[in-house]
Design a protein around this motif. Structure first.
Motif, PDB file in Angstrom:
ATOM      1  N   VAL A  99     -12.652 -29.049  40.046  1.00 29.18           N
ATOM      2  CA  VAL A  99     -13.083 -30.043  39.216  1.00 29.18           C
ATOM      3  C   VAL A  99     -13.705 -29.435  38.010  1.00 29.18           C
ATOM      4  O   VAL A  99     -13.284 -29.957  36.825  1.00 29.18           O
ATOM      5  CB  VAL A  99     -14.389 -30.736  39.763  1.00 29.18           C
ATOM      6  CG1 VAL A  99     -14.808 -31.940  38.907  1.00 29.18           C
ATOM      7  CG2 VAL A  99     -14.175 -31.703  41.008  1.00 29.18           C
ATOM      8  N   LEU A 136     -14.933 -39.027  39.853  1.00 30.92           N
ATOM      9  CA  LEU A 136     -13.939 -38.246  39.251  1.00 30.92           C
ATOM     10  C   LEU A 136     -13.212 -38.754  37.937  1.00 30.92           C
ATOM     11  O   LEU A 136     -12.787 -38.081  36.974  1.00 30.92           O
ATOM     12  CB  LEU A 136     -12.887 -37.498  40.141  1.00 30.92           C
ATOM     13  CG  LEU A 136     -13.813 -36.701  41.134  1.00 30.92           C
ATOM     14  CD1 LEU A 136     -13.000 -36.363  42.518  1.00 30.92           C
ATOM     15  CD2 LEU A 136     -14.369 -35.466  40.695  1.00 30.92           C
ATOM     16  N   ALA A 150     -20.274 -32.932  40.125  1.00 29.90           N
ATOM     17  CA  ALA A 150     -19.266 -33.655  40.816  1.00 29.90           C
ATOM     18  C   ALA A 150     -18.527 -32.732  41.849  1.00 29.90           C
ATOM     19  O   ALA A 150     -18.208 -33.462  42.801  1.00 29.90           O
ATOM     20  CB  ALA A 150     -18.376 -33.954  39.766  1.00 29.90           C
ATOM     21  N   SER A 151     -18.442 -31.610  41.853  1.00 33.71           N
ATOM     22  CA  SER A 151     -17.972 -30.830  42.839  1.00 33.71           C
ATOM     23  C   SER A 151     -18.636 -30.780  43.954  1.00 33.71           C
ATOM     24  O   SER A 151     -18.154 -30.726  45.279  1.00 33.71           O
ATOM     25  CB  SER A 151     -17.929 -29.380  42.267  1.00 33.71           C
ATOM     26  OG  SER A 151     -17.114 -29.031  41.096  1.00 33.71           O
TER      27      SER A 151
END
Length: 389
Positions: free
Chosen positions: A195, A275, A299-300
């Motif tokens: 990401v 995402l 977000a990962s």
């Protein structure tokens, strides 16, 4: 809270008081975690890595289950084997773990892990802290649940935390090539961090994104040459079949929250929305590199099927960068709650598992809200200044 307000004496005192309180709590946590980790509790995940290395050296499937080295986890309402889930390059690394007797090898890996973490924390505190706050933040950093459980399980995260910190600081210094190399190394072992270079590329930081992908691709070809394509088939088959572990309480991702709520499909929807939203924001807004990196690291974890508590160590630069904001203090305190406390909610009601038992996940949700709020204020500040002029 704008930057001017956070520089005022009353606010600085409040921040110092909050940090001191967190440090006191952290000292209490550390005194309880040391005997747990140094006790004779077995090899756990390190045993799975040793088994994976042995299998790879013998021409067997490095993603198989090989008792007694592969750990078997049993809690009320939960049972699972924990084989090696890392990408195929790990089969080469883990062969070195079998060169010595496993317990001795684990002790050496502990030393490598602790040294890596000390270096990562030192680099971040040098960048973000000073005065009385520095020792207080150091105490907190060494009380994090991810730190102690990584040691307890014999996991491999800490050298990669150092790599991520070097990448973050390199991006701040506008050294996109070095950052790209570091992110590529990180991706090669922890693919969920893909990401990060994708969002950097979309935000206009093309060199870093391209270098990251190139480094990861080169490393990914090594197992193909050594073992052949079957190793990737075995790995992908295992990853695709591992969804049952999403419900485990130390999984802090959207998938974990949704699984514990009884609506596992909602985790996929939330991850996709996050995402896609970040991709659109990065492409159209072209935000600052630190803002992109903060969202990317978070977000990962949130969008990953398995965002273990150990991954929260990668959020150290995000928390320290935003340490002037109260949401960072609350998240920092939640992420220091020892893993045995959270695992105690196994067997509790679904509501208890979804609330107190999911405190790590809610800490990440709080961070997401905090980052969104900070970014909105950053974007509206120029317009407000123009209006006032």
């Amino acid at each position: 809270m704008d930057n001017d307000a956070t520089n005022r004496p009353p606010w600085r005192l409040l921040k110092l008081a909050a940090t001191a309180g967190l440090a006191l709590m952290s000292l209490w946590i550390i005194t309880g975690e040391i005997p747990r980790v140094v006790s004779d509790h077995g090899l756990w995940d390190f045993g799975a890595f040793v088994a994976s290395g042995h299998a790879a050296a013998a021409g067997l499937d490095p993603y198989g289950i090989y008792p007694p080295l592969t750990p078997h986890v049993v809690f009320p309402g939960f049972e699972s084997w924990n084989p090696n889930l890392n990408p195929p390059i790990s089969a080469l690394l883990f062969q070195t773990f079998g060169l010595l007797e496993p317990v001795q090898s684990l002790r050496i890996w502990w030393m490598i892990s602790i040294a890596s973490y000390i270096a990562a924390v030192a680099l971040l505190l040098r960048r973000y802290s000073g005065g009385l706050e520095l020792p207080l933040l150091a105490i907190w950093a060494f009380a994090l649940a991810g730190f102690w459980d990584t040691l307890y399980l014999g996991q491999v995260y800490m050298p990669f935390v150092l790599i991520a910190v070097v990448a973050w600081l390199s991006l701040e210094k506008d050294d996109g090539v070095l950052a790209g190399i570091m992110i590529g190394l990180l991706m090669s072992m922890k693919p969920n961090f893909a990401v990060w270079p994708v969002l950097l590329f979309l935000a206009g930081h093309r060199v870093t994104g391209l270098v990251s992908v190139a480094i990861a691709a080169v490393i990914a070809t090594i197992p193909l040459v050594v073992f052949g394509p079957q190793i990737y088939v075995d790995w992908l088959r295992l990853v695709a079949s591992d969804g049952d572990r999403a419900v485990f309480l130390t999984n802090a991702s959207f998938a974990g929250l949704a699984a514990r709520a009884g609506v596992p499909a909602a985790g996929t929807v939330l991850a996709a929305l996050l995402l896609l939203g970040l991709a659109g924001w990065a492409f159209f807004r072209r935000p600052l590199v630190v803002a992109v990196s903060g969202f990317a690291l978070l977000a990962s974890l949130l969008a990953s099927p398995l965002g273990w508590i150990h991954y929260t160590l990668f959020l150290l630069p995000v928390l320290l960068h935003h340490w002037q904001r109260p949401w960072a203090w609350l998240a920092a305190a939640a992420l220091a709650i020892p893993v045995p406390v959270i695992l105690g909610y196994f067997g509790a009601s679904r509501l208890n598992q979804l609330t107190a038992g999911s405190i790590y996940a809610w800490a990440l949700v709080l961070m997401l809200i905090g980052l969104i709020t900070a970014e909105l204020k950053q974007q509206t500040a120029p317009a407000q200044e123009a209006f006032l002029r």
